[in-house]
Design a protein around this motif. Sequence first.
Motif, PDB file in Angstrom:
ATOM      1  N   GLN A   1      41.317  39.297  38.563  1.00 52.85           N
ATOM      2  CA  GLN A   1      41.788  37.995  38.096  1.00 52.85           C
ATOM      3  C   GLN A   1      42.450  38.155  36.721  1.00 52.85           C
ATOM      4  O   GLN A   1      43.528  37.606  36.476  1.00 52.85           O
ATOM      5  CB  GLN A   1      40.609  37.021  38.013  1.00 52.85           C
ATOM      6  CG  GLN A   1      40.957  35.657  37.493  1.00 52.85           C
ATOM      7  CD  GLN A   1      39.706  34.784  37.314  1.00 52.85           C
ATOM      8  OE1 GLN A   1      38.608  35.131  37.732  1.00 52.85           O
ATOM      9  NE2 GLN A   1      39.879  33.659  36.669  1.00 52.85           N
ATOM     10  N   ALA A   2      41.820  38.911  35.845  1.00 56.14           N
ATOM     11  CA  ALA A   2      42.373  39.154  34.514  1.00 56.14           C
ATOM     12  C   ALA A   2      43.695  39.912  34.612  1.00 56.14           C
ATOM     13  O   ALA A   2      44.664  39.585  33.918  1.00 56.14           O
ATOM     14  CB  ALA A   2      41.381  39.930  33.651  1.00 56.14           C
ATOM     15  N   ALA A   3      43.751  40.913  35.480  1.00 55.83           N
ATOM     16  CA  ALA A   3      44.977  41.708  35.639  1.00 55.83           C
ATOM     17  C   ALA A   3      46.127  40.840  36.157  1.00 55.83           C
ATOM     18  O   ALA A   3      47.271  40.993  35.709  1.00 55.83           O
ATOM     19  CB  ALA A   3      44.725  42.886  36.575  1.00 55.83           C
ATOM     20  N   ALA A   4      45.842  39.942  37.055  1.00 58.21           N
ATOM     21  CA  ALA A   4      46.874  39.030  37.569  1.00 58.21           C
ATOM     22  C   ALA A   4      47.394  38.130  36.443  1.00 58.21           C
ATOM     23  O   ALA A   4      48.599  37.890  36.336  1.00 58.21           O
ATOM     24  CB  ALA A   4      46.313  38.190  38.712  1.00 58.21           C
ATOM     25  N   TYR A   5      46.479  37.650  35.615  1.00 61.81           N
ATOM     26  CA  TYR A   5      46.874  36.824  34.469  1.00 61.81           C
ATOM     27  C   TYR A   5      47.747  37.640  33.516  1.00 61.81           C
ATOM     28  O   TYR A   5      48.790  37.171  33.060  1.00 61.81           O
ATOM     29  CB  TYR A   5      45.638  36.293  33.741  1.00 61.81           C
ATOM     30  CG  TYR A   5      45.975  35.439  32.550  1.00 61.81           C
ATOM     31  CD1 TYR A   5      46.293  34.091  32.707  1.00 61.81           C
ATOM     32  CD2 TYR A   5      45.992  35.975  31.270  1.00 61.81           C
ATOM     33  CE1 TYR A   5      46.619  33.310  31.617  1.00 61.81           C
ATOM     34  CE2 TYR A   5      46.318  35.201  30.167  1.00 61.81           C
ATOM     35  CZ  TYR A   5      46.632  33.874  30.347  1.00 61.81           C
ATOM     36  OH  TYR A   5      46.964  33.099  29.262  1.00 61.81           O
ATOM     37  N   ILE A   6      47.324  38.865  33.224  1.00 60.59           N
ATOM     38  CA  ILE A   6      48.087  39.738  32.330  1.00 60.59           C
ATOM     39  C   ILE A   6      49.486  39.963  32.893  1.00 60.59           C
ATOM     40  O   ILE A   6      50.487  39.808  32.188  1.00 60.59           O
ATOM     41  CB  ILE A   6      47.361  41.088  32.129  1.00 60.59           C
ATOM     42  CG1 ILE A   6      46.063  40.880  31.343  1.00 60.59           C
ATOM     43  CG2 ILE A   6      48.272  42.107  31.435  1.00 60.59           C
ATOM     44  CD1 ILE A   6      45.107  42.064  31.386  1.00 60.59           C
ATOM     45  N   ASP A   7      49.564  40.331  34.159  1.00 61.68           N
ATOM     46  CA  ASP A   7      50.847  40.633  34.784  1.00 61.68           C
ATOM     47  C   ASP A   7      51.798  39.438  34.758  1.00 61.68           C
ATOM     48  O   ASP A   7      53.002  39.611  34.633  1.00 61.68           O
ATOM     49  CB  ASP A   7      50.651  41.120  36.217  1.00 61.68           C
ATOM     50  CG  ASP A   7      49.942  42.468  36.287  1.00 61.68           C
ATOM     51  OD1 ASP A   7      49.843  43.165  35.244  1.00 61.68           O
ATOM     52  OD2 ASP A   7      49.472  42.828  37.383  1.00 61.68           O
ATOM     53  N   SER A   8      51.270  38.244  34.853  1.00 65.40           N
ATOM     54  CA  SER A   8      52.131  37.054  34.847  1.00 65.40           C
ATOM     55  C   SER A   8      52.438  36.554  33.435  1.00 65.40           C
ATOM     56  O   SER A   8      53.216  35.619  33.278  1.00 65.40           O
ATOM     57  CB  SER A   8      51.503  35.931  35.682  1.00 65.40           C
ATOM     58  OG  SER A   8      50.326  35.471  35.070  1.00 65.40           O
ATOM     59  N   HIS A   9      51.844  37.181  32.416  1.00 69.10           N
ATOM     60  CA  HIS A   9      52.083  36.775  31.029  1.00 69.10           C
ATOM     61  C   HIS A   9      52.529  37.943  30.152  1.00 69.10           C
ATOM     62  O   HIS A   9      52.308  37.943  28.939  1.00 69.10           O
ATOM     63  CB  HIS A   9      50.815  36.142  30.445  1.00 69.10           C
ATOM     64  CG  HIS A   9      50.492  34.812  31.049  1.00 69.10           C
ATOM     65  ND1 HIS A   9      49.821  34.687  32.245  1.00 69.10           N
ATOM     66  CD2 HIS A   9      50.777  33.564  30.634  1.00 69.10           C
ATOM     67  CE1 HIS A   9      49.696  33.402  32.533  1.00 69.10           C
ATOM     68  NE2 HIS A   9      50.268  32.700  31.580  1.00 69.10           N
TER      69      HIS A   9
END
Length: 103
Positions: free
Chosen positions: A22-30
């Motif tokens: 979940q954190a990695a997805a947030y990072i990738d989109s920001h």
Amino acid sequence: MRKPKALVTEARSLESTRIIRQAAAYIDSHLDTGLSLEQVAKQINLSQGYFSNLFKKVQGISFQQYVMYEKMEKAKAMLIGGRQVQEIALDLGYEHRRYLGKE
């Protein structure tokens, strides 16, 4: 039959992996923002210290290493796609192109 302790350990591991994904997805989109450990930890409702340790345990690299790696991978893909270094730098949240290479 698995022992109860093994089941608990496995469940924790799966939950840790889910949280870090979940954190990695947030990072990738920001990637275009000034991502901080504090910001991402807050986004997934964990303390900075716990998040930092959990991230490294699950991913095998630190939060900062992960962010830098993902930015460079995105920059590489953009270069291959014909984008200019200045555009890429701005798209990834850098003020100047010098952060991506030699002037």
